[in-house]
Design an enzyme around this catalytic site. Structure first.
Site, mmCIF file in Angstrom:
data_model
loop_
_atom_site.group_PDB
_atom_site.id
_atom_site.type_symbol
_atom_site.label_atom_id
_atom_site.label_comp_id
_atom_site.label_asym_id
_atom_site.label_seq_id
_atom_site.Cartn_x
_atom_site.Cartn_y
_atom_site.Cartn_z
ATOM 1 N N CYS A 128 -4.131 -1.050 -1.792
ATOM 2 C CA CYS A 128 -4.448 0.240 -2.310
ATOM 3 C C CYS A 128 -5.382 0.438 -3.432
ATOM 4 O O CYS A 128 -4.959 -0.265 -4.450
ATOM 5 C CB CYS A 128 -3.029 0.844 -2.468
ATOM 6 N N GLU A 143 -4.151 9.928 8.161
ATOM 7 C CA GLU A 143 -2.677 9.731 8.548
ATOM 8 C C GLU A 143 -2.320 10.690 9.742
ATOM 9 O O GLU A 143 -1.340 10.466 10.392
ATOM 10 C CB GLU A 143 -1.960 10.164 7.348
ATOM 11 N N ASP A 160 0.818 -1.054 -0.024
ATOM 12 C CA ASP A 160 0.025 0.075 0.034
ATOM 13 C C ASP A 160 1.061 1.326 -0.189
ATOM 14 O O ASP A 160 1.954 1.172 0.302
ATOM 15 C CB ASP A 160 -0.908 0.064 1.191
ATOM 16 N N SER A 161 0.344 2.581 -0.185
ATOM 17 C CA SER A 161 0.974 3.541 -0.222
ATOM 18 C C SER A 161 1.449 4.194 1.294
ATOM 19 O O SER A 161 2.417 4.590 1.224
ATOM 20 C CB SER A 161 0.235 4.624 -0.747
ATOM 21 N N CYS A 176 -10.962 3.646 -0.767
ATOM 22 C CA CYS A 176 -9.626 3.822 -0.123
ATOM 23 C C CYS A 176 -9.460 3.141 1.038
ATOM 24 O O CYS A 176 -10.123 2.998 1.972
ATOM 25 C CB CYS A 176 -9.392 5.191 -0.192
ATOM 26 N N HIS A 219 -7.693 3.768 3.480
ATOM 27 C CA HIS A 219 -7.495 4.331 4.756
ATOM 28 C C HIS A 219 -9.131 5.008 5.279
ATOM 29 O O HIS A 219 -9.203 4.869 6.679
ATOM 30 C CB HIS A 219 -7.032 5.929 4.233
ATOM 31 N N GLY A 263 -2.926 8.806 -4.054
ATOM 32 C CA GLY A 263 -4.133 9.160 -4.908
ATOM 33 C C GLY A 263 -4.151 10.497 -5.563
ATOM 34 O O GLY A 263 -5.001 10.942 -6.253
#
Lengths: 274, 274
Positions: free
Chosen positions: B73, B157, B10-11, B189, B191, B43
């Site tokens: 991701c 984040e 994932d990023s 997403c 996240h 993204g």
């Protein structure tokens, strides 16, 4: 050498505020700007990673023969200024010392005594203590209070620059600074001037009075002008400075933002690989 | 080969929601996870840059001998799944097809007929039309409405996961989806599941009714399980799966987040260079 361009870099588009100030103050100077949009933001990364990224940006610009380097990013200035000065054979200017000087001057000149300077910046800039050291070199009577405001960069990059969300974010970040009685607020990230009026309004609302806000772009342009003059590096007054914009990703959207920041004379951005 | 680990990338930290689902459903499988924290977020970047970043993440994992690759991701799945499938000699699973399947099932099984699926995702994922294509392969009667929600990644984040700012951001992003009468919302997403209850509450408040929210982590883990079984690649039931966490920056803060997401058994993350 005096005919060579200035090299300016930032993690993304925030450094355009410094370019605008440079072009207004030093219209004869040509500028090559590099925005590292493939790796933005820098402010949430480690020092080692920022050093590596700053070194690769500087390398692109020195290969283009710039006569001086401007680090138009507070995080990179806080972390990488000393390293780049040691490694490069040309003058390097960061944005932190000029911004700190401007804040100290305002603190000394206002009608009310100011004992504390509040700095809104990225988590990394705050962690380095760079503003505390820069202010400490100029005055032993001023305390610096740093406040990490990491969400302001994505708000600006996304264009959420009015309404409730940036207002609430600004209030949340300013609250500890106002509570600690900061008398000047430094915008310690070149993205934040886009939110300047929201930040000024929030500071006034929280404190019940006007609190001066310092944007380091103007102060940095003045420092660059003084440096060029002292070293005899200024471009001839007959020149009309050119501007070249380089980015590491998304040149089209960067070009749009550059036009909004610099006016319709802004050139289109070119994409390069690092 | 069946004893080899699964590779997951994932990023940044969003893909940990997929790791959690994999470990719960497939406890015998070992996992090597790579979070590209030095270049997060993906993204907001161009397709070419995402392809380059995805290829370098996949290369780290294939060198470690993984038996299958999971792109945890959505942006990288939307942009790079076909390329990685063509270039690599092992099975590659993305998060978009499983999430789209889950949404189509919910749309078909609810008490009220659903004609539209709303997808919250990054700007790049929306721009690729990947969810529209994935849903279109399963049903010709469902319309997909994509809504870019770029600020949700930095909110997660930064840990701003409760209070007015994420609530207002969620409402602003959901409003066009609710207005268009979306009957299911996909968290497009990895996240976003961290903000799941805020998103569910905002959708209920805006629409005046309950709207199901799909998180693709569970569906992706089920798809990986089915793939391993169909190819005879599942780890022996006698094994207890191990977990290795790799990141490209800031291993300490990543390790903290991993512990919050995966529980106290989570190992510390190791930093690698790409």
């Amino acid at each position: 050498v005096s005919g060579a361009p200035l090299g300016v870099f930032d993690s993304g588009l925030g450094g355009l505020t410094v370019v605008r100030a440079l072009r207004s103050r030093l219209p004869h100077e040509s500028i090559v700007y590099l925005g590292d949009t493939a790796r933005v933001p820098y402010g949430t990364r480690s020092e080692d990673t920022i050093l590596r990224y700053a070194r690769s940006c500087a390398s692109v610009l020195t290969k283009r023969g710039v006569k001086a380097l401007v680090i138009a990013c507070n995080t990179a200035s806080a972390v990488a200024l000393d390293m780049l000065r040691a490694e490069l054979d040309l003058p390097v200017v960061g944005v932190i010392d000029p911004g700190a000087s401007a804040a100290v001057e305002i603190a000394a000149s206002g009608p009310k005594p100011v004992h504390k300077i509040g700095v809104l910046a990225t988590a990394r800039t705050v962690a380095t203590g760079a503003y505390t050291r820069a202010v400490g070199r100029l005055s032993t009577r001023l305390e610096v209070i740093g406040q990490a405001a990491p969400l302001l960069v994505p708000l600006v990059e996304e264009g959420w620059i009015e309404g409730d969300v940036p207002r609430l974010a600004a209030e949340r970040y300013l609250e500890p600074l106002i509570h600690a009685d900061a008398g000047v607020i430094v915008l310690g990230c070149t993205h934040y001037p886009v939110l300047r009026s929201i930040i000024e309004d929030a500071a006034a609302r929280l404190s019940g009075r006007h609190i001066p806000v310092v944007d380091s772009a103007e102060a940095t342009a003045a420092a660059v002008g003084a440096l060029l003059e002292s070293r005899g590096l200024g471009a001839p007054a007959s020149e009309r400075g050119s501007l070249e914009l380089l980015v590491t990703d998304l040149p089209a959207s960067f070009s749009q933002m550059a036009e909004r920041c610099l006016g319709t004379g802004a050139p289109a951005a070119t994409q390069i690989d690092l």
